[in-house]
Design an enzyme around this catalytic site. Sequence first.
Site, mmCIF file in Angstrom:
data_model
loop_
_atom_site.group_PDB
_atom_site.id
_atom_site.type_symbol
_atom_site.label_atom_id
_atom_site.label_comp_id
_atom_site.label_asym_id
_atom_site.label_seq_id
_atom_site.Cartn_x
_atom_site.Cartn_y
_atom_site.Cartn_z
ATOM 1 N N HIS A 89 -1.535 -1.284 -4.075
ATOM 2 C CA HIS A 89 -2.759 -0.897 -3.380
ATOM 3 C C HIS A 89 -2.757 0.618 -3.162
ATOM 4 O O HIS A 89 -1.792 1.174 -2.627
ATOM 5 C CB HIS A 89 -2.817 -1.658 -2.049
ATOM 6 C CG HIS A 89 -4.089 -1.487 -1.290
ATOM 7 N ND1 HIS A 89 -5.241 -2.188 -1.586
ATOM 8 C CD2 HIS A 89 -4.402 -0.706 -0.227
ATOM 9 C CE1 HIS A 89 -6.193 -1.848 -0.734
ATOM 10 N NE2 HIS A 89 -5.712 -0.941 0.102
ATOM 11 N N SER B 193 0.847 -1.189 0.000
ATOM 12 C CA SER B 193 0.000 0.000 0.000
ATOM 13 C C SER B 193 0.884 1.241 0.000
ATOM 14 O O SER B 193 1.688 1.442 0.921
ATOM 15 C CB SER B 193 -0.879 0.025 1.248
ATOM 16 O OG SER B 193 -1.379 1.339 1.434
ATOM 17 N N MET C 137 -12.061 4.828 0.222
ATOM 18 C CA MET C 137 -12.644 5.112 1.538
ATOM 19 C C MET C 137 -13.276 6.489 1.448
ATOM 20 O O MET C 137 -12.777 7.475 2.008
ATOM 21 C CB MET C 137 -11.544 5.044 2.613
ATOM 22 C CG MET C 137 -11.124 3.613 2.903
ATOM 23 S SD MET C 137 -9.512 3.533 3.698
ATOM 24 C CE MET C 137 -8.454 3.511 2.251
HETATM 25 C C1 DX5 Z 1 -6.044 1.689 6.063
HETATM 26 C C2 DX5 Z 1 -5.658 1.313 4.654
HETATM 27 C C3 DX5 Z 1 -4.559 0.326 4.551
HETATM 28 C C4 DX5 Z 1 -3.241 0.782 5.120
HETATM 29 C C5 DX5 Z 1 -2.572 -0.414 5.690
HETATM 30 O O1 DX5 Z 1 -7.165 2.511 6.005
HETATM 31 O O2 DX5 Z 1 -6.771 0.772 3.969
HETATM 32 O O3 DX5 Z 1 -4.389 -0.098 3.203
HETATM 33 O O4 DX5 Z 1 -2.376 1.351 4.188
HETATM 34 O O5 DX5 Z 1 -1.421 -0.018 6.354
HETATM 35 P P1 DX5 Z 1 -0.632 -1.004 7.301
HETATM 36 O O6 DX5 Z 1 -0.250 -2.203 6.466
HETATM 37 O O7 DX5 Z 1 0.518 -0.213 7.773
HETATM 38 O O8 DX5 Z 1 -1.606 -1.407 8.395
HETATM 39 ZN ZN ZN Z 2 -6.486 -0.130 1.912
#
Ligand code: DX5
Ligand code: ZN
Length: 240
Positions: free
Chosen positions: A45, A20, A80
Site C-alpha cells: 500500500h 503501508s 490523498m
Molecule cells: C493514512 C493512510 C494509511 C496509514 C495507516 O492516511 O492512508 O494507509 O499508513 O497507518 P496505520 O496502519 O499506522 O494506521
Molecule cells: Zn492509505
Amino acid sequence: MNAKTDQRGRRLRPVRIAPSILSADFARLRDEIRDVERAGADLLHVDVMDGHFVPNITFGPPVVECLRATTDLYLDVHLMVERPERLLEAFIDAGSDRITIHVEATERPREILEALRARGKGAGITLRPGTPVARVLPLLDAADLLLIMTVEPGFGGQAFMPENLEKIAPALEVRERLGQERFWIQVDGGIGEETVGRARAAGAEVFVAGSAVFGRPDRAEACARLRALAAEEGERVAEE
Ligand code: DX5
Ligand code: ZN
C-alpha cells in the site's frame, strides 16, 4: 477453495494483508520492501499525500517508479490528493497496479474510475470518515475496490475509528446486487491486532496496516498474526 459464507450466505473472500510503506524507514526502502515480501504481504500500500487534500506530503510518481523497479508486489496506490485527475497518467505510467481516489477530491470520480479501467488498472474509490457512504454507493459498479477509511487520512499511527465499519454493510448489499465478483472491501487506518477482527467481522477483506507491520521488529510474525486474527474472526462469524 474456501466455501465459508457469512450469516447472509455471502461467500467470504480470503484475507489480504497490505502493509503501508508510510511507516517504513524511507532511507532503507528496498530492504523494508524485501522484508514484507518475505513476510508474506499480499500487496504493497502506497500512501500519496499532497499537502492540500491532507496536511502531509509523501511520495510522487518517481518514487512509485522506483518501487515498481524493485518489487513484483501489487502496488496499491492510495491518492490523498486534490483533483487526482491531474496526476492519474503519471501514476499509471509509474507502474501502479491499482489507484484509489477520494470521492471528496474530484468532481468527476466516475470518469476517473472508468479511465483507470480503460488503462487496465484497478480502480478504487474511498471516502473520509465524515463523508456519508451514500456518496460512493452509486459509483461502485465502476470500481474494483472500496476503501473504508478508519482514521482521518493524513498520518500513520492514529487510533481506529470503529463507527466507520458501519459503512461496509450497505456496500455489501450493493455488491450482492451487482454480483459477487465485483469490488473488494479494504480498510485503512488503525488496523492492528486489537482491531483487525472487528473489521473482518464487519466484512472487510483487504487490511492496510502501517505501524502494525513496519513498527514491529518481526514483520513476518506481524503479518501472520494479523492474517490469523482476521481469519479466525471470519470463521467465527461464518459459524454464528
Ligand atoms: C493514512 C493512510 C494509511 C496509514 C495507516 O492516511 O492512508 O494507509 O499508513 O497507518 P496505520 O496502519 O499506522 O494506521
Ligand atoms: Zn492509505
